[in-house]
Design a protein around this motif. Structure first.
Motif, PDB file in Angstrom:
ATOM      1  N   VAL A 250     -28.365  52.463 -14.737  1.00  0.00           N
ATOM      2  CA  VAL A 250     -28.674  51.040 -14.587  1.00  0.00           C
ATOM      3  C   VAL A 250     -27.700  50.254 -15.443  1.00  0.00           C
ATOM      4  N   ARG A 251     -27.439  49.019 -15.040  1.00  0.00           N
ATOM      5  CA  ARG A 251     -26.693  48.094 -15.877  1.00  0.00           C
ATOM      6  C   ARG A 251     -27.433  46.764 -15.906  1.00  0.00           C
ATOM      7  N   SER A 252     -27.165  45.976 -16.928  1.00  0.00           N
ATOM      8  CA  SER A 252     -27.852  44.703 -17.112  1.00  0.00           C
ATOM      9  C   SER A 252     -26.840  43.570 -17.251  1.00  0.00           C
ATOM     10  N   LEU A 253     -27.192  42.424 -16.693  1.00  0.00           N
ATOM     11  CA  LEU A 253     -26.384  41.217 -16.859  1.00  0.00           C
ATOM     12  C   LEU A 253     -27.253  40.159 -17.523  1.00  0.00           C
ATOM     13  N   LEU A 254     -26.816  39.700 -18.667  1.00  0.00           N
ATOM     14  CA  LEU A 254     -27.546  38.666 -19.402  1.00  0.00           C
ATOM     15  C   LEU A 254     -27.486  37.351 -18.638  1.00  0.00           C
ATOM     16  N   ILE A 255     -28.630  36.688 -18.496  1.00  0.00           N
ATOM     17  CA  ILE A 255     -28.710  35.386 -17.860  1.00  0.00           C
ATOM     18  C   ILE A 255     -28.637  34.341 -18.954  1.00  0.00           C
TER      19      ILE A 255
ATOM     20  N   PHE B 188       0.841  -1.189   0.000  1.00  0.00           N
ATOM     21  CA  PHE B 188       0.000   0.000   0.000  1.00  0.00           C
ATOM     22  C   PHE B 188       0.874   1.236   0.000  1.00  0.00           C
ATOM     23  N   LEU B 189       0.475   2.185  -0.793  1.00  0.00           N
ATOM     24  CA  LEU B 189       1.154   3.475  -0.770  1.00  0.00           C
ATOM     25  C   LEU B 189       0.638   4.257   0.425  1.00  0.00           C
ATOM     26  N   PRO B 190       1.438   5.186   0.979  1.00  0.00           N
ATOM     27  CA  PRO B 190       1.012   5.918   2.172  1.00  0.00           C
ATOM     28  C   PRO B 190      -0.326   6.626   2.002  1.00  0.00           C
ATOM     29  N   GLU B 191      -0.594   7.189   0.818  1.00  0.00           N
ATOM     30  CA  GLU B 191      -1.853   7.911   0.655  1.00  0.00           C
ATOM     31  C   GLU B 191      -3.060   6.982   0.665  1.00  0.00           C
ATOM     32  N   GLN B 192      -2.838   5.690   0.389  1.00  0.00           N
ATOM     33  CA  GLN B 192      -3.937   4.732   0.433  1.00  0.00           C
ATOM     34  C   GLN B 192      -4.298   4.364   1.867  1.00  0.00           C
ATOM     35  N   LEU B 193      -3.396   4.573   2.766  1.00  0.00           N
ATOM     36  CA  LEU B 193      -3.648   4.259   4.160  1.00  0.00           C
ATOM     37  C   LEU B 193      -4.283   5.427   4.908  1.00  0.00           C
ATOM     38  N   ALA B 194      -4.148   6.627   4.358  1.00  0.00           N
ATOM     39  CA  ALA B 194      -4.687   7.812   5.034  1.00  0.00           C
ATOM     40  C   ALA B 194      -6.201   7.804   4.942  1.00  0.00           C
ATOM     41  N   PRO B 195      -6.890   8.384   5.951  1.00  0.00           N
ATOM     42  CA  PRO B 195      -8.354   8.456   5.872  1.00  0.00           C
ATOM     43  C   PRO B 195      -8.777   9.341   4.712  1.00  0.00           C
ATOM     44  N   GLU B 196      -9.973   9.094   4.215  1.00  0.00           N
ATOM     45  CA  GLU B 196     -10.491   9.866   3.093  1.00  0.00           C
ATOM     46  C   GLU B 196     -10.772  11.297   3.533  1.00  0.00           C
ATOM     47  N   VAL B 197     -10.257  12.261   2.774  1.00  0.00           N
ATOM     48  CA  VAL B 197     -10.419  13.674   3.112  1.00  0.00           C
ATOM     49  C   VAL B 197     -11.008  14.390   1.909  1.00  0.00           C
ATOM     50  N   SER B 198     -12.046  15.195   2.137  1.00  0.00           N
ATOM     51  CA  SER B 198     -12.614  16.009   1.064  1.00  0.00           C
ATOM     52  C   SER B 198     -11.947  17.367   1.090  1.00  0.00           C
ATOM     53  N   ILE B 199     -11.539  17.817  -0.067  1.00  0.00           N
ATOM     54  CA  ILE B 199     -10.901  19.126  -0.170  1.00  0.00           C
ATOM     55  C   ILE B 199     -11.789  20.023  -1.007  1.00  0.00           C
ATOM     56  N   PHE B 200     -12.124  21.218  -0.478  1.00  0.00           N
ATOM     57  CA  PHE B 200     -12.946  22.189  -1.207  1.00  0.00           C
ATOM     58  C   PHE B 200     -12.044  23.048  -2.075  1.00  0.00           C
ATOM     59  N   VAL B 201     -12.314  23.048  -3.355  1.00  0.00           N
ATOM     60  CA  VAL B 201     -11.581  23.894  -4.281  1.00  0.00           C
ATOM     61  C   VAL B 201     -12.583  24.867  -4.871  1.00  0.00           C
ATOM     62  N   PRO B 202     -12.439  26.179  -4.591  1.00  0.00           N
ATOM     63  CA  PRO B 202     -13.411  27.135  -5.110  1.00  0.00           C
ATOM     64  C   PRO B 202     -13.381  27.196  -6.633  1.00  0.00           C
ATOM     65  N   ALA B 203     -14.552  27.374  -7.196  1.00  0.00           N
ATOM     66  CA  ALA B 203     -14.662  27.493  -8.654  1.00  0.00           C
ATOM     67  C   ALA B 203     -14.153  28.852  -9.091  1.00  0.00           C
ATOM     68  N   ALA B 204     -13.765  28.935 -10.337  1.00  0.00           N
ATOM     69  CA  ALA B 204     -13.345  30.225 -10.887  1.00  0.00           C
ATOM     70  C   ALA B 204     -14.534  31.165 -10.911  1.00  0.00           C
ATOM     71  N   PRO B 205     -14.303  32.468 -10.738  1.00  0.00           N
ATOM     72  CA  PRO B 205     -15.416  33.420 -10.751  1.00  0.00           C
ATOM     73  C   PRO B 205     -16.163  33.370 -12.073  1.00  0.00           C
ATOM     74  N   ALA B 206     -17.462  33.541 -11.993  1.00  0.00           N
ATOM     75  CA  ALA B 206     -18.295  33.540 -13.197  1.00  0.00           C
ATOM     76  C   ALA B 206     -18.108  34.846 -13.954  1.00  0.00           C
ATOM     77  N   THR B 207     -18.294  34.783 -15.252  1.00  0.00           N
ATOM     78  CA  THR B 207     -18.227  36.006 -16.042  1.00  0.00           C
ATOM     79  C   THR B 207     -19.516  36.782 -15.838  1.00  0.00           C
ATOM     80  N   PRO B 208     -19.494  38.114 -16.072  1.00  0.00           N
ATOM     81  CA  PRO B 208     -20.699  38.905 -15.838  1.00  0.00           C
ATOM     82  C   PRO B 208     -21.925  38.441 -16.607  1.00  0.00           C
ATOM     83  N   SER B 209     -21.757  37.801 -17.755  1.00  0.00           N
ATOM     84  CA  SER B 209     -22.926  37.388 -18.522  1.00  0.00           C
ATOM     85  C   SER B 209     -23.379  35.976 -18.150  1.00  0.00           C
ATOM     86  N   SER B 210     -22.774  35.393 -17.136  1.00  0.00           N
ATOM     87  CA  SER B 210     -23.074  34.014 -16.782  1.00  0.00           C
ATOM     88  C   SER B 210     -24.303  33.910 -15.898  1.00  0.00           C
ATOM     89  N   GLY B 211     -25.066  32.853 -16.107  1.00  0.00           N
ATOM     90  CA  GLY B 211     -26.202  32.586 -15.250  1.00  0.00           C
ATOM     91  C   GLY B 211     -25.770  32.011 -13.906  1.00  0.00           C
TER      92      GLY B 211
END
Length: 196
Positions: free
Chosen positions: A190-195, A18-41
């Motif tokens: 006023v400004r508008s953002l397309l959905i 077994f490799l060391p990482e296979q013995l470690a407990p399962e860990v969830s890592i949060f990776v933030p998504a890239a920012p949405a563009t202004p025209s994104s829904g």
């Protein structure tokens, strides 16, 4: 003679490593998504009437444009002053009752002086430079959804009624009307953002 305790005829041994990482407990890592563009829904607006951080103003909800698409509407958080609409006696082509971007672009490209549209298009907030003088439909939308965010004043729209008149919205009594282009009225960008 005594019989053996274990009688082994065939012995098979499997060994796994077994490799060391296979013995470690399962860990969830949060990776933030890239920012949405202004025209994104993918953008998540605040509640109607609240300031939309990073988007330059007060969120007024969703409105369908003349292109049939849905747009988030964001109004500047405050009025930017009183101005004349401009060019009394001149047909401008800024006649859309729905599209403030088209009207403001038309006025900016036209010969003459259009102080309310010029002031609105020069307004910036949170790094956004795409504000315009709202169409009469956009002002009506604001009067329905965020009326308390406006003074009890009459606001210019970018929608021309005739060579001598342009539409305005009265936030005290709820009147949608038109008046002489030379009169000074309040401007709120006023400004508008397309959905998408």
């Amino acid at each position: 003679m005594k019989s053996p305790l274990i009688n082994i005829k065939n012995l098979h041994i499997s060994v796994s490593t077994f490799l060391p990482e296979q013995l470690a407990p399962e860990v969830s890592i949060f990776v933030p998504a890239a920012p949405a563009t202004p025209s994104s829904g993918a953008l998540t607006p605040p509640a109607i009437g609240e300031y939309w951080v990073g988007q330059g103003g007060l969120y007024a909800g969703i409105q369908q444009g003349d292109d049939g698409q849905l747009h988030h509407k964001i109004f500047a958080a405050a009025d930017i002053g009183r101005f004349a609409w401009g060019e009394y006696g001149t047909e401008t082509g800024a006649t859309s009752k729905i599209n403030g971007v088209l009207n403001t672009t038309t006025l900016r490209d036209a010969d003459g002086s259009f102080p309310a549209a010029e002031a609105a298009s020069n307004y910036t907030a949170d790094g956004h430079h795409d504000f315009v003088l709202p169409s009469i439909a956009e002002l009506f939308h604001a009067s329905c959804h965020i009326p308390d965010s406006f003074a009890k004043e009459t606001y210019w729209s970018s929608s021309q009624f005739s060579a001598n008149h342009a539409y305005h919205m009265d936030f005290e009594y709820g009147w949608l009307d038109y008046t002489v282009k030379g009169n000074e009225r309040v401007a709120r960008p006023v400004r508008s953002l397309l959905i998408q």
